[in-house]
Scaffold this motif. Sequence first.
Motif, PDB file in Angstrom:
ATOM      1  N   ALA A  45     -29.473  11.395  48.006  1.00  0.00           N
ATOM      2  CA  ALA A  45     -28.746  12.660  47.907  1.00  0.00           C
ATOM      3  C   ALA A  45     -29.604  13.846  48.317  1.00  0.00           C
ATOM      4  N   SER A  46     -30.920  13.789  48.029  1.00  0.00           N
ATOM      5  CA  SER A  46     -31.744  14.960  48.279  1.00  0.00           C
ATOM      6  C   SER A  46     -32.746  14.774  49.417  1.00  0.00           C
ATOM      7  N   GLY A  47     -32.783  13.618  50.073  1.00  0.00           N
ATOM      8  CA  GLY A  47     -33.752  13.444  51.147  1.00  0.00           C
ATOM      9  C   GLY A  47     -33.786  12.018  51.639  1.00  0.00           C
ATOM     10  N   ALA A  48     -34.784  11.735  52.460  1.00  0.00           N
ATOM     11  CA  ALA A  48     -34.839  10.452  53.156  1.00  0.00           C
ATOM     12  C   ALA A  48     -35.563   9.388  52.348  1.00  0.00           C
ATOM     13  N   VAL A  49     -35.135   8.146  52.532  1.00  0.00           N
ATOM     14  CA  VAL A  49     -35.902   6.963  52.165  1.00  0.00           C
ATOM     15  C   VAL A  49     -36.263   6.312  53.488  1.00  0.00           C
ATOM     16  N   ARG A  50     -37.545   6.269  53.803  1.00  0.00           N
ATOM     17  CA  ARG A  50     -37.971   5.845  55.125  1.00  0.00           C
ATOM     18  C   ARG A  50     -38.771   4.554  55.040  1.00  0.00           C
ATOM     19  N   LEU A  51     -38.478   3.642  55.928  1.00  0.00           N
ATOM     20  CA  LEU A  51     -39.245   2.403  56.054  1.00  0.00           C
ATOM     21  C   LEU A  51     -40.026   2.467  57.355  1.00  0.00           C
ATOM     22  N   GLU A  52     -41.345   2.315  57.270  1.00  0.00           N
ATOM     23  CA  GLU A  52     -42.200   2.383  58.442  1.00  0.00           C
ATOM     24  C   GLU A  52     -42.783   0.998  58.706  1.00  0.00           C
ATOM     25  N   PHE A  63     -50.416  -6.128  59.871  1.00  0.00           N
ATOM     26  CA  PHE A  63     -49.716  -4.859  60.062  1.00  0.00           C
ATOM     27  C   PHE A  63     -49.339  -4.273  58.708  1.00  0.00           C
ATOM     28  N   VAL A  64     -49.082  -2.975  58.696  1.00  0.00           N
ATOM     29  CA  VAL A  64     -48.749  -2.262  57.467  1.00  0.00           C
ATOM     30  C   VAL A  64     -47.262  -1.925  57.449  1.00  0.00           C
ATOM     31  N   VAL A  65     -46.641  -2.100  56.285  1.00  0.00           N
ATOM     32  CA  VAL A  65     -45.267  -1.658  56.042  1.00  0.00           C
ATOM     33  C   VAL A  65     -45.313  -0.648  54.899  1.00  0.00           C
ATOM     34  N   THR A  66     -44.656   0.494  55.085  1.00  0.00           N
ATOM     35  CA  THR A  66     -44.676   1.551  54.075  1.00  0.00           C
ATOM     36  C   THR A  66     -43.259   2.032  53.786  1.00  0.00           C
ATOM     37  N   LEU A  67     -42.926   2.176  52.503  1.00  0.00           N
ATOM     38  CA  LEU A  67     -41.675   2.799  52.080  1.00  0.00           C
ATOM     39  C   LEU A  67     -42.021   4.167  51.492  1.00  0.00           C
ATOM     40  N   ILE A  68     -41.322   5.226  51.963  1.00  0.00           N
ATOM     41  CA  ILE A  68     -41.549   6.584  51.498  1.00  0.00           C
ATOM     42  C   ILE A  68     -40.225   7.140  50.987  1.00  0.00           C
ATOM     43  N   ALA A  69     -40.230   7.699  49.795  1.00  0.00           N
ATOM     44  CA  ALA A  69     -39.003   8.245  49.206  1.00  0.00           C
ATOM     45  C   ALA A  69     -39.282   9.624  48.619  1.00  0.00           C
ATOM     46  N   ASP A  70     -38.274  10.498  48.681  1.00  0.00           N
ATOM     47  CA  ASP A  70     -38.385  11.843  48.129  1.00  0.00           C
ATOM     48  C   ASP A  70     -37.942  11.907  46.666  1.00  0.00           C
ATOM     49  N   GLU A  71     -37.345  10.831  46.169  1.00  0.00           N
ATOM     50  CA  GLU A  71     -36.868  10.786  44.796  1.00  0.00           C
ATOM     51  C   GLU A  71     -37.630   9.724  44.018  1.00  0.00           C
ATOM     52  N   PRO A  72     -37.518   9.718  42.677  1.00  0.00           N
ATOM     53  CA  PRO A  72     -38.234   8.730  41.870  1.00  0.00           C
ATOM     54  C   PRO A  72     -37.903   7.294  42.262  1.00  0.00           C
ATOM     55  N   VAL A  73     -38.939   6.483  42.381  1.00  0.00           N
ATOM     56  CA  VAL A  73     -38.793   5.073  42.735  1.00  0.00           C
ATOM     57  C   VAL A  73     -39.343   4.237  41.588  1.00  0.00           C
ATOM     58  N   GLU A  74     -38.536   3.324  41.098  1.00  0.00           N
ATOM     59  CA  GLU A  74     -38.941   2.514  39.942  1.00  0.00           C
ATOM     60  C   GLU A  74     -39.522   1.165  40.358  1.00  0.00           C
ATOM     61  N   LYS A  75     -39.044   0.599  41.428  1.00  0.00           N
ATOM     62  CA  LYS A  75     -39.494  -0.731  41.806  1.00  0.00           C
ATOM     63  C   LYS A  75     -39.324  -0.909  43.312  1.00  0.00           C
ATOM     64  N   VAL A  76     -40.333  -1.540  43.944  1.00  0.00           N
ATOM     65  CA  VAL A  76     -40.264  -1.844  45.375  1.00  0.00           C
ATOM     66  C   VAL A  76     -40.684  -3.290  45.582  1.00  0.00           C
ATOM     67  N   THR A  77     -39.889  -4.032  46.334  1.00  0.00           N
ATOM     68  CA  THR A  77     -40.204  -5.421  46.668  1.00  0.00           C
ATOM     69  C   THR A  77     -40.039  -5.611  48.167  1.00  0.00           C
ATOM     70  N   VAL A  78     -41.069  -6.170  48.807  1.00  0.00           N
ATOM     71  CA  VAL A  78     -40.990  -6.457  50.236  1.00  0.00           C
ATOM     72  C   VAL A  78     -40.832  -7.962  50.417  1.00  0.00           C
ATOM     73  N   GLN A  79     -39.923  -8.348  51.319  1.00  0.00           N
ATOM     74  CA  GLN A  79     -39.700  -9.755  51.637  1.00  0.00           C
ATOM     75  C   GLN A  79     -40.026  -9.983  53.106  1.00  0.00           C
ATOM     76  N   TRP A  80     -40.978 -10.888  53.338  1.00  0.00           N
ATOM     77  CA  TRP A  80     -41.438 -11.155  54.707  1.00  0.00           C
ATOM     78  C   TRP A  80     -41.886 -12.610  54.816  1.00  0.00           C
ATOM     79  N   ASN A  81     -41.310 -13.333  55.746  1.00  0.00           N
ATOM     80  CA  ASN A  81     -41.742 -14.694  56.061  1.00  0.00           C
ATOM     81  C   ASN A  81     -41.784 -15.594  54.830  1.00  0.00           C
TER      82      ASN A  81
END
Length: 313
Positions: A45-52, A63-81
């Motif tokens: 609602a107030s900004g971007a959630v970006r996946l780099e 390689f690096v994967v980054t998640l950036i959010a403008d709002e509070p983030v409680e949990k992040v899980t990355v799934q790869w291979n």
Amino acid sequence: MMSHDRLFSRSGGARQGRPQAFFFSGGIVFLSVLALFLLSGARTASGAVRLEAPEVVFPGQPFVVTLIADEPVEKVTVQWNGEAIDLPVEVRQTGAGEARYAAALLGVGLSQKPGRVPLRVDAVVSGAAHSSRRELKVRDKEYPVQRLTVKKRYVDVAKADLDRHEKERARVKQALALRTGMRFWDLPLHRPVPGGVSSVFGLRRFFNDQPRKPHSGIDLRGAQGSPIQACAEGVVVLAENHFFAGNSVYIDHGEGVVSMYFHMSRLDVRAGERVKKGQVIGAVGSTGRVTGPHLHFGLSLQGVFVDPMPLFE
């Protein structure tokens, strides 16, 4: 918790607005936060959630994967291979307020076939579920051949030595299976010894004309007894003598990132010890299956061996 800049900045590496290029024979990968990662465009609602994340990757590449959010983030899980990794979230002050970051260091295995591999990052943002998906294109890469002559006992291995190796391999497998839910690593990694590379990553190797597995790390030149330093902060999980690797140290850097140091003449740390980036952990030697004094340095990302060279200062 580390700030986002510190992923790239402890030793003068790339910072925001200053992309730093790392060269692979198959192409160029940039580990810059702002410049050359893709942005997802998903919105809260107030900004971007970006996946780099990079668009194209190669077998053996980190390689690096980054998640950036403008709002509070409680949990992040990355799934790869086939791996699902929970990432710690850090808060950083920006000119527009606070931003939340979660970063993972991932890799492509040497056996990965060309094609598209899905990447997914799930997060809880301001109490609502958010999912970002990508398909990373894997391109083929050829590695050269290396032929070495070593003592016969390391090629035609006696049963007692094989039994010993199997027990050691079981402990190594446990070390590489660690998925500590903290991040101690940052970029660039510290080079363990200053010497040049005598054997690059991924070489298709022949010992006494007998084929063996590809080279899973890099060999760094160093005089007998030269100090070896930890590539990043972490916790020592193994420090012992192995049949093939000689005196060896394994360090857990969190999120499935484990560094390895082989053929050492001495061990200056023990299992369970917390080490700092750049701390001396032992000395260069010629123990195990070697042709002379050097350091074999390896990097495992969630159980996948990758070329560490692009991650050095």
